[in-house]
Design an enzyme around this catalytic site. Sequence first.
Site: not given
Lengths: 317, 317
Positions: A248, A244-246, A239-240, A156
């Site tokens: 950002h 995805y768990y990294h 966001h929570y 990407e």
Amino acid sequence: MSRDPAAEALVPKFQFEKLLNQDQAGRRVVLLGSIDDVPALLIAERAPFAADPEHLSSFASSLANVTNLGNNDIYKWYLASSSSASASADSQPPDLKINLFHPCTPQLIAKYSRQGIRVVTETPTVYAEHVRPYVLRKQAEGRVNWVFNILEGRTEQEDVMYREHGPEGFLVLPDLNWDRKTVTALHLLGIVERRDLLSLRDLKKEHVDWLRHVKRKLVDATLGMYPKLEWDQLKFYVHYQPTYYHLHIHIVHVELEAGATQAVGKAISLDNIISQLETMPDGKGMADVELTYTIGEASELWIEVFEPRRKELRDNA
Amino acid sequence: MSRDPAAEALVPKFQFEKLLNQDQAGRRVVLLGSIDDVPALLIAERAPFAADPEHLSSFASSLANVTNLGNNDIYKWYLASSSSASASADSQPPDLKINLFHPCTPQLIAKYSRQGIRVVTETPTVYAEHVRPYVLRKQAEGRVNWVFNILEGRTEQEDVMYREHGPEGFLVLPDLNWDRKTVTALHLLGIVERRDLLSLRDLKKEHVDWLRHVKRKLVDATLGMYPKLEWDQLKFYVHYQPTYYHLHIHIVHVELEAGATQAVGKAISLDNIISQLETMPDGKGMADVELTYTIGEASELWIEVFEPRRKELRDNA
């Protein structure tokens, strides 16, 4: 594939069976039914108003069934119908958009059916004992490998709009929902290089300076790409739970129409996280606070963590 | 002050002059005009659909002017009109909500006109030295007298859905934007009785228990009125800046379509404020944190407080 009178004849033949969903503030309904005994989905949405002056000049006088609901000094509110029953009704602009799937598949029915949403309060204990282990399991299954691939330049790369290496390094991608053109709808993602921050839960008071620097660099990177933007036309949030768990960071134009991505219960202002961390005692962080957020009933976290504890959560609420 | 046929007679007399704004994805228009040569604002919004099976059973066959726009295999899309021109049109549920301000003030015109939006960071110092004095000046001008009138039982009592007196007293009103019917779009306001809390800035660590009690009572009151709702289908938030400076809590159904009222930069989760207060040192409160939020360029706070300090804010950002 264009206008088709035969298609128009299908709509009045729709036999209603069940309301599958109602959303967009009640302004969209998804109806399951049949046409000629074949399953069909009919989705009706309120249309935008026509904005031409000719229409607006006659708008108020054309209303039917104006019913006053309340009245407080200079302020009054009503319900009304847009088309009068007079012969002029045919000249009204259409007020509905209709989508029809016919014949419709079980997959379409599942996709358009309502998914329940719940509010959960994640205490520091529930986070440490249940949510964090869940997140680490997902990491071990490789769920964020696609992020590592972008960060390491393997995939990407044509989407990477900006990149900076180092301890405060990050790259900027367009959000999937942005058309990549309309600046007042700008929606970017800043993905940090470091891998030790899985979500806002890993942010501690000691990260305040780092967060301020990263934010300043994200502002500079965005203004560098869009010179007509000004620094105080950008909003930053996370966001929570994230998708995805990294770590950002969402960067949006302040005039982007606010939808689910920016909603309370999902989005938390980055600036307010920074100021919250500042007022905490040393050594503390976002893993030490209760976080209340919304979650879909089909999500793994709801099914595995929160639904089994629902009674206990209620007692503590 | 309830239903009022004289109020109904005003609407068709509205003379259109200018479209001030169109938002909610085009489904709300704000019209400036006049009634009997006195300035008036008319705001029209598409209403939610009625969801009862009787209505939905005849919905598709009652549509008028069904016009096919496209056709791709099983998927077809159309425009249509919700009310037919037949005599049965009067039995259609209303499809519009109308708000009327008459006579309307220049302030209202400014508020409802399309305007630029900025992000500002309000430090504790800017709050103490500029924003709080501004708020107190507005209080002195009587800007929240209408709230006191409701709290003291002098006006709008028929709108009060629930009332409880005492130190944790509050009353519940429907939000102006709710149709008062569609439960999945529920939007209530809990207005506290005590008058010493002008906004979330006045909340201190010592208020944590009080806030938890009030929230629990608001949950109970709402479930008492809507027994089919469950406790974890409700979201609670406050606005900063609020529209008026007397603490009030927004209560919405978790499935209410998220729009500007719930957006990051405007709405802050009540639960997260409570947990933020809990992690603060004793004696501290929301007046001690930086708050970053969005503000209209036509607002008095922007013009009087933030715009003159814009360069300084940029340097500190």
